[in-house]
Design an enzyme around this catalytic site. Sequence first.
Site, PDB file in Angstrom:
ATOM      1  N   SER A  59     -10.990   4.518 -34.592  1.00 15.23           N
ATOM      2  CA  SER A  59     -11.379   4.413 -33.177  1.00 15.23           C
ATOM      3  C   SER A  59     -12.407   3.336 -32.883  1.00 15.23           C
ATOM      4  CB  SER A  59     -11.897   5.762 -32.674  1.00 15.23           C
ATOM      5  OG  SER A  59     -10.816   6.647 -32.448  1.00 15.23           O
ATOM      6  N   LYS A  62     -11.551   0.766 -30.334  1.00 14.88           N
ATOM      7  CA  LYS A  62     -11.843   0.862 -28.893  1.00 14.88           C
ATOM      8  C   LYS A  62     -12.991  -0.047 -28.465  1.00 14.88           C
ATOM      9  CE  LYS A  62     -10.071   5.599 -28.485  1.00 14.88           C
ATOM     10  NZ  LYS A  62      -9.833   5.997 -29.882  1.00 14.88           N
ATOM     11  N   SER A 119     -13.747   9.241 -27.138  1.00 19.44           N
ATOM     12  CA  SER A 119     -12.842   8.419 -27.941  1.00 19.44           C
ATOM     13  C   SER A 119     -11.387   8.750 -27.599  1.00 19.44           C
ATOM     14  CB  SER A 119     -13.102   8.623 -29.438  1.00 19.44           C
ATOM     15  OG  SER A 119     -12.529   7.575 -30.197  1.00 19.44           O
ATOM     16  N   LYS A 221     -20.058   2.798 -31.969  1.00 21.63           N
ATOM     17  CA  LYS A 221     -18.836   3.605 -31.953  1.00 21.63           C
ATOM     18  C   LYS A 221     -18.523   4.193 -33.316  1.00 21.63           C
ATOM     19  CE  LYS A 221     -15.166   5.098 -29.722  1.00 21.63           C
ATOM     20  NZ  LYS A 221     -15.086   6.260 -30.632  1.00 21.63           N
TER      21      LYS A 221
END
Length: 419
Positions: A59, A62, A119, A221
């Site tokens: 993720s 992203k 997420s 993140k």
Amino acid sequence: MRIQHRTTFLAQGVLMLLAFLILTSLAMASTGFSAYVVEHKTKRVLYEHSADEPRYPASITKVMTLYLVFEDLKKKKINLKTPVKFSAYAASTEPSKLGVKAGDSISMKLAIDALIVKSANDVAVAVAETLAGSEKEFVKRMNQKAKQLGMHNTTFRNPHGLFHAEQVTTARDLATLGIAIYEHFPKYYDYFSTETVSYGGITHKSHNQITKTFPGADGLKTGYIRKSGSNLLSSAKKGRKRVFAVVLGGRNTKERDGIMESLLTESFAPVRQYRQQIDYAVVMDQTVLFTPRKGVNSDKTVLRDVKSKTPKFEPSPQIKLAAKPQSNPAPTKQQIAKRQELLTGDAVQVGAFTHYQDAQNQARLTERRTGINRISIVHEGGLYKVWLTGFSNTEAHSTCELLKSYRSSCFVVRNPSVN
């Protein structure tokens, strides 16, 4: 090539060795473990381990999706109220997801928060379709931007990070992305410290605990898929110093965060001045010996010219060998005894570096985690090698075999002073 692994002494018990490996080697997700820390302003690398090896970003993908959102916001192609409509395809994306129904819309601001906090994979697809018309066209834009930013070892195949065999990156590339999004969009960077997002009567909390547990950490993140292990891209600031750090391939969130906290702690540690110099006579083909000590705010480093019988010194972590050796008195009995204690027996090599500071980082982290101070850095063949010393030949081989069972590279080094 830089290699870094961590271990401890068999003589101090197998349990300590196992605990140390779990806490610091984190081997491995299916693609392996990587770590990387870089100082923002100077771009000086503070720590790296397999920083250019291919890994699945999960993720953290992203962050690139958000980069393109922020880019369009800056260009005023969209605004925070722009509706993000969910197609049937977007709504059917696998979790983690916000759960927006096909045909419904959310604001771009809510989409940003959902990408960072929840997420949400369904949101990533909906954003891609909103900005580029289709996920395929958006992915093309992601790859174009990666090339522009200098992420030369990164390929995107989707905007969310769910597993795709061809979607790979490196720790170094992700740090590059983190720096870029911080520098290019300071107006929006604070969004990465968002802790909650609410939708449909449900409040979701951030997966990023480092922003809560490490003072000065303010983004970016997390990421996880089974193939990648636990990933984290972080940034932290103390005083005027900011660093960006990446951990990829942790066994679980707790251990990944532990590694990240250690890396950040070491990155902000004050530069230590050498308060003592230890004289050792030359007995081996070694030019650097580093012996950290707990509770002592100094490093103890000796440089030795292997072609001379007299040692020379350089009291700086940025070590450079002098052109000619300096004259020093003969070592005392205590110094000779210390040398014999440290270098008796065989060694297990667990890391080799082209830069001294990288090896020193390894030695400090090893001492910090275990309390063990029989750790040497040996300059040999153009590399700074991290050795665990003081083994019998049998103990050295047993320790190395145990390390290999945890997918940590190592090999036994016979001590030239031992017949």
